[in-house]
Design an enzyme around this catalytic site. Structure first.
Site, PDB file in Angstrom:
ATOM      1  N   LEU A   9       0.850  -1.195   0.000  1.00 42.22           N
ATOM      2  CA  LEU A   9       0.000   0.000   0.000  1.00 42.22           C
ATOM      3  C   LEU A   9       0.884   1.243   0.000  1.00 42.22           C
ATOM      4  O   LEU A   9       1.559   1.536   0.987  1.00 42.22           O
ATOM      5  CB  LEU A   9      -0.919  -0.013   1.221  1.00 42.22           C
ATOM      6  CG  LEU A   9      -1.760  -1.288   1.412  1.00 42.22           C
ATOM      7  CD1 LEU A   9      -2.672  -1.145   2.621  1.00 42.22           C
ATOM      8  CD2 LEU A   9      -2.557  -1.609   0.156  1.00 42.22           C
ATOM      9  N   ALA A  10       0.897   1.947  -1.144  1.00 38.38           N
ATOM     10  CA  ALA A  10       1.803   3.090  -1.303  1.00 38.38           C
ATOM     11  C   ALA A  10       1.119   4.254  -1.999  1.00 38.38           C
ATOM     12  O   ALA A  10       1.757   5.005  -2.743  1.00 38.38           O
ATOM     13  CB  ALA A  10       3.033   2.661  -2.097  1.00 38.38           C
ATOM     14  N   GLY A  12      -0.730   6.773  -0.405  1.00 40.04           N
ATOM     15  CA  GLY A  12      -0.966   7.975   0.400  1.00 40.04           C
ATOM     16  C   GLY A  12      -0.001   9.105   0.088  1.00 40.04           C
ATOM     17  O   GLY A  12       1.160   8.879  -0.302  1.00 40.04           O
ATOM     18  N   ARG A  16       1.365  14.713   6.760  1.00 44.02           N
ATOM     19  CA  ARG A  16       2.108  15.069   7.980  1.00 44.02           C
ATOM     20  C   ARG A  16       3.613  15.178   7.737  1.00 44.02           C
ATOM     21  O   ARG A  16       4.346  15.706   8.575  1.00 44.02           O
ATOM     22  CB  ARG A  16       1.802  14.049   9.084  1.00 44.02           C
ATOM     23  CG  ARG A  16       0.475  14.294   9.781  1.00 44.02           C
ATOM     24  CD  ARG A  16       0.261  13.304  10.907  1.00 44.02           C
ATOM     25  NE  ARG A  16      -0.194  12.008  10.409  1.00 44.02           N
ATOM     26  CZ  ARG A  16      -0.360  10.931  11.163  1.00 44.02           C
ATOM     27  NH1 ARG A  16      -0.093  10.983  12.456  1.00 44.02           N
ATOM     28  NH2 ARG A  16      -0.784   9.794  10.638  1.00 44.02           N
ATOM     29  N   GLY A  78      -9.473   4.484   1.670  1.00 46.42           N
ATOM     30  CA  GLY A  78      -9.190   3.576   2.766  1.00 46.42           C
ATOM     31  C   GLY A  78      -8.357   2.385   2.338  1.00 46.42           C
ATOM     32  O   GLY A  78      -8.195   2.087   1.155  1.00 46.42           O
ATOM     33  N   GLY A 140      -4.248  -0.025  17.423  1.00 43.59           N
ATOM     34  CA  GLY A 140      -5.305  -1.000  17.626  1.00 43.59           C
ATOM     35  C   GLY A 140      -4.793  -2.150  18.469  1.00 43.59           C
ATOM     36  O   GLY A 140      -3.670  -2.627  18.267  1.00 43.59           O
TER      37      GLY A 140
END
Length: 459
Positions: A9-10, A12, A16, A78, A140
């Site tokens: 997953l890359a 984003g 920040r 998501g 979590g």
């Protein structure tokens, strides 16, 4: 053997990070963080690797190249939605799929292998990579039942007081039965505050169907660090630096001050090399035994031969032979080749040039676009004048030649074997073998002239 796949997953942006550079491209020890993930996944013998890209897709794809297939997530909705983008490539495959975040560069291939092995051994439909966190705030929690089986994952905001005391956390890395993963993703809802499709919801869907969900706990919490800001980026670099430096020291390399030595993951260093503080060694560099590097030396993509010494210097994309002395304050630029037992001394720059065995350029010289033979002495202040403002030209200095101090060799020009160039000469024509070439203005002495000038000043 069970097939293995990976989804990275890359997509984003990494707001920040406060940077125009996309998050997964931020370097750690000179390598983009997503590339660290890919390099650690390679040893587990994957049948297919798919990277989900979004923000900066072209730039990320350029860095990754052929190491992984790319799939574009046009809208970032998501983690579950991101994995779903790989459906076309993986949906009907039998096997195990590991899902990894591109901003977790410290997880080792040993941990990935152990996760796969645990997943297969347990016969699980999903396995969560977990860790014991010194401070689990923000993570979590993994809640287990009385038989130590995974009961559920609870986010901090939803946890009870007793659940908040649990220090086993979800790292965001999972193994899934591939078909079960993509079937369950069809049932993930975005009915939440963010309006996004979350990958952890797959865990609950599988459990509700009575499927086995397992967890594998890595003993090293530090390797699960996710990078969301510059503080975490600096911490990751520190952790990786320590890991790499310890590996080299265990293999017989002396690091005088490991905290102030930076070595890239690709670098190969043989035993009995000594590296002094402030040294930065980058890229595909190889350093042979008994070499000495530093202090305050930067080397990138170089071969450094046996027993060579490089002090307070910079070298890039070059070959440096055995028993060579470089520095202090030398600059070896790309495409240089330095022969065995040669010397490149203080304040010398070498660019796209070869220096033969036992040849010396001891100080204050520029050697660019030159072929220098063996046993050549290049005197202080010598310049190969290689550029006319438009084109570069070659200077050739043959074996056993001697170049006097403050000489200009205006290329294209050849200095023949065994010849001498007198100090202060500007050479524009070829010098024959065994000749002495003098190319400077004739000296004229005017006796008493200095006294006359001084007397005029007094008047």
């Amino acid at each position: 053997m069970t097939k293995r796949f990976a989804v990275i997953l890359a997509a984003g942006k990494g707001t920040r990070m406060k940077s125009k550079l996309y998050k997964v491209l931020h370097p750690i020890l000179g390598r983009p963080m997503v590339q660290h993930v890919i390099e650690q996944l390679k040893p587990v013998n994957l049948d297919k690797m798919v990277t989900i890209v979004g923000h900066g897709a072209e730039e990320v794809s350029e860095y990754i190249g052929d190491d992984s297939q790319m799939v574009l997530q046009e809208e970032q909705l998501g983690t579950g939605h991101a994995v779903l983008q790989a459906e076309e490539r993986l949906k009907n495959q039998e096997g195990i799929t590991i899902v990894v975040c591109g901003d977790t560069p410290l997880i080792t291939h040993e941990t990935y292998q152990a996760l796969f092995d645990h997943h297969e051994r347990e016969g699980a439909k999903a396995t969560i990579l977990t860790a014991k966190a010194p401070d689990p705030a923000g993570y979590g929690r993994v809640i287990r039942d009385g038989e130590n089986e995974v009961k559920r994952i609870v986010e901090q905001k939803d946890a009870t007081d007793s659940e908040l005391l649990v220090d086993e956390i979800n790292t965001g890395t999972y193994c899934f039965d591939n078909k079960a993963l993509f079937e369950a993703l069809q049932h993930v809802s975005n009915d939440n505050v963010q309006g996004e499709y979350y990958l952890p919801d797959v865990i609950e869907i599988l459990q509700n169907r009575g499927e086995k969900v397992s967890a594998f706990q890595t003993p090293d919490f530090e390797e699960t660090l996710g990078i969301n800001d510059r503080i975490a980026l600096a911490q990751a670099e520190k952790n990786l630096k320590r890991r790499i430096n310890e590996k080299h020291m265990r293999n017989g390399v002396t690091l005088i001050d490991p905290d102030n030595t930076y070595i890239s993951p690709e670098t190969i260093i043989e035993p009995d090399v000594v590296i002094h503080p402030g040294s930065i060694i980058k890229g595909n560099t190889t350093i042979k035994t008994d070499a000495e590097i530093g202090p305050h030396t930067e080397i990138g993509n170089c071969f450094v031969g046996q027993a060579s010494v490089i002090k307070q210097s910079v070298a890039n994309d070059s070959y440096i032979g055995d028993r060579v002395k470089v520095g202090p304050y030398s600059h070896i630029r790309p495409e240089a080749s330095i022969g065995n037992e040669a010397k490149v001394g203080n304040f010398v720059e070498v660019k796209k040039s070869s220096l033969g065995d036992n040849s010396k350029v001891s100080h204050l010289s520029y050697i660019g676009d030159a072929e220098i033979g063996t046993n050549v002495n290049v005197g202080c202040g010598t310049i190969t004048v290689n550029y006319d403002g438009k084109n570069k030209y070659l200077t050739t200095i043959e074996d056993d030649a001697f170049i006097g101090c403050n000489s200009n060799l205006v290329a294209p020009v050849t200095v023949g074997k065994g010849s001498y160039v007198a100090a202060g000469s500007t050479i524009t024509k070829n010098v024959p073998e065994d000749a002495l070439s003098i190319a400077r203005g004739r000296q004229t002495n005017k006796e008493g002239y200095a006294s006359r000038i001084r007397n005029q000043k007094k008047d």
